[in-house]
Design a protein around this motif. Structure first.
Motif, PDB file in Angstrom:
ATOM      1  N   GLY A   1     -11.548  11.411  -4.904  1.00  0.00           N
ATOM      2  CA  GLY A   1     -10.443  12.272  -4.507  1.00  0.00           C
ATOM      3  C   GLY A   1      -9.200  11.491  -4.142  1.00  0.00           C
ATOM      4  O   GLY A   1      -9.058  10.308  -4.467  1.00  0.00           O
ATOM      5  N   ILE A   2      -8.291  12.173  -3.449  1.00  0.00           N
ATOM      6  CA  ILE A   2      -7.011  11.580  -3.071  1.00  0.00           C
ATOM      7  C   ILE A   2      -7.115  11.043  -1.647  1.00  0.00           C
ATOM      8  O   ILE A   2      -7.431  11.784  -0.723  1.00  0.00           O
ATOM      9  CB  ILE A   2      -5.875  12.613  -3.192  1.00  0.00           C
ATOM     10  N   VAL A   3      -6.839   9.765  -1.490  1.00  0.00           N
ATOM     11  CA  VAL A   3      -6.932   9.091  -0.196  1.00  0.00           C
ATOM     12  C   VAL A   3      -5.545   8.625   0.212  1.00  0.00           C
ATOM     13  O   VAL A   3      -4.797   8.086  -0.605  1.00  0.00           O
ATOM     14  CB  VAL A   3      -7.891   7.882  -0.287  1.00  0.00           C
ATOM     15  N   GLU A   4      -5.200   8.845   1.495  1.00  0.00           N
ATOM     16  CA  GLU A   4      -3.912   8.366   1.992  1.00  0.00           C
ATOM     17  C   GLU A   4      -4.123   7.031   2.697  1.00  0.00           C
ATOM     18  O   GLU A   4      -5.018   6.896   3.531  1.00  0.00           O
ATOM     19  CB  GLU A   4      -3.305   9.379   2.963  1.00  0.00           C
ATOM     20  N   LYS A   5      -3.322   6.024   2.336  1.00  0.00           N
ATOM     21  CA  LYS A   5      -3.465   4.698   2.942  1.00  0.00           C
ATOM     22  C   LYS A   5      -2.115   4.012   3.034  1.00  0.00           C
ATOM     23  O   LYS A   5      -1.146   4.449   2.420  1.00  0.00           O
ATOM     24  CB  LYS A   5      -4.462   3.853   2.158  1.00  0.00           C
ATOM     25  N   GLU A   6      -2.069   2.920   3.824  1.00  0.00           N
ATOM     26  CA  GLU A   6      -0.835   2.167   3.995  1.00  0.00           C
ATOM     27  C   GLU A   6      -0.620   1.235   2.806  1.00  0.00           C
ATOM     28  O   GLU A   6      -1.555   0.623   2.317  1.00  0.00           O
ATOM     29  CB  GLU A   6      -0.874   1.318   5.271  1.00  0.00           C
ATOM     30  N   ALA A   7       0.635   1.132   2.381  1.00  0.00           N
ATOM     31  CA  ALA A   7       1.000   0.206   1.324  1.00  0.00           C
ATOM     32  C   ALA A   7       1.764  -0.959   1.951  1.00  0.00           C
ATOM     33  O   ALA A   7       2.353  -0.819   3.027  1.00  0.00           O
ATOM     34  CB  ALA A   7       1.865   0.904   0.282  1.00  0.00           C
ATOM     35  N   PRO A   8       1.775  -2.123   1.297  1.00  0.00           N
ATOM     36  CA  PRO A   8       2.501  -3.273   1.848  1.00  0.00           C
ATOM     37  C   PRO A   8       4.011  -3.030   1.893  1.00  0.00           C
ATOM     38  O   PRO A   8       4.568  -2.300   1.073  1.00  0.00           O
ATOM     39  CB  PRO A   8       2.176  -4.403   0.884  1.00  0.00           C
ATOM     40  N   ILE A   9       4.652  -3.647   2.864  1.00  0.00           N
ATOM     41  CA  ILE A   9       6.101  -3.586   3.036  1.00  0.00           C
ATOM     42  C   ILE A   9       6.588  -5.018   3.190  1.00  0.00           C
ATOM     43  O   ILE A   9       5.870  -5.872   3.716  1.00  0.00           O
ATOM     44  CB  ILE A   9       6.458  -2.706   4.262  1.00  0.00           C
ATOM     45  N   ASP A  10       7.792  -5.305   2.709  1.00  0.00           N
ATOM     46  CA  ASP A  10       8.307  -6.673   2.780  1.00  0.00           C
ATOM     47  C   ASP A  10       8.537  -7.071   4.232  1.00  0.00           C
ATOM     48  O   ASP A  10       9.000  -6.273   5.049  1.00  0.00           O
ATOM     49  CB  ASP A  10       9.604  -6.798   1.985  1.00  0.00           C
TER      50      ASP A  10
END
Length: 103
Positions: A58-67
């Motif tokens: 399914g669809i999972v919400e997670k943190e993505a990298p940021i500079d």
């Protein structure tokens, strides 16, 4: 390779991008690409296949990298730049706004 001034478990504030003004704790750092993952910031939706850890998929919400240049260290609730100095024979980080040693 330059020395990074932000470490894991530091509290930071985002100063640029869609999450500007949000605060969170640093979860992970990629030293090679100079990107960090901040808890609750830059959330994305990822479509995952069923696996042993997620049997339904399914669809999972997670943190993505940021500079790393888009965040500032929070010292006593206020964003500040970080510098290095020698305290005796030990190299330590300090907050440039107050001059206090961080660690």
């Amino acid at each position: 390779m330059s020395r990074l001034k932000i470490k894991k478990n530091d509290t930071v504030r985002v100063i640029a991008g869609k999450d500007k003004g949000r605060e969170g704790k640093v979860v992970a750092i990629n030293r090679k690409t100079k990107r960090i993952i901040v808890e609750g910031v830059n959330m994305i939706k990822k479509h995952e296949k069923p696996s042993m850890t997620n049997p339904n998929g399914g669809i999972v919400e997670k943190e993505a990298p940021i500079d790393i240049s888009n965040v500032m260290y929070l010292h006593k609730g206020k964003p500040t730049r970080i510098g290095f100095k020698f305290d005796g024979d030990k190299k330590v980080r300090y907050a440039k706004s107050t001059g206090e040693v961080i660690d």
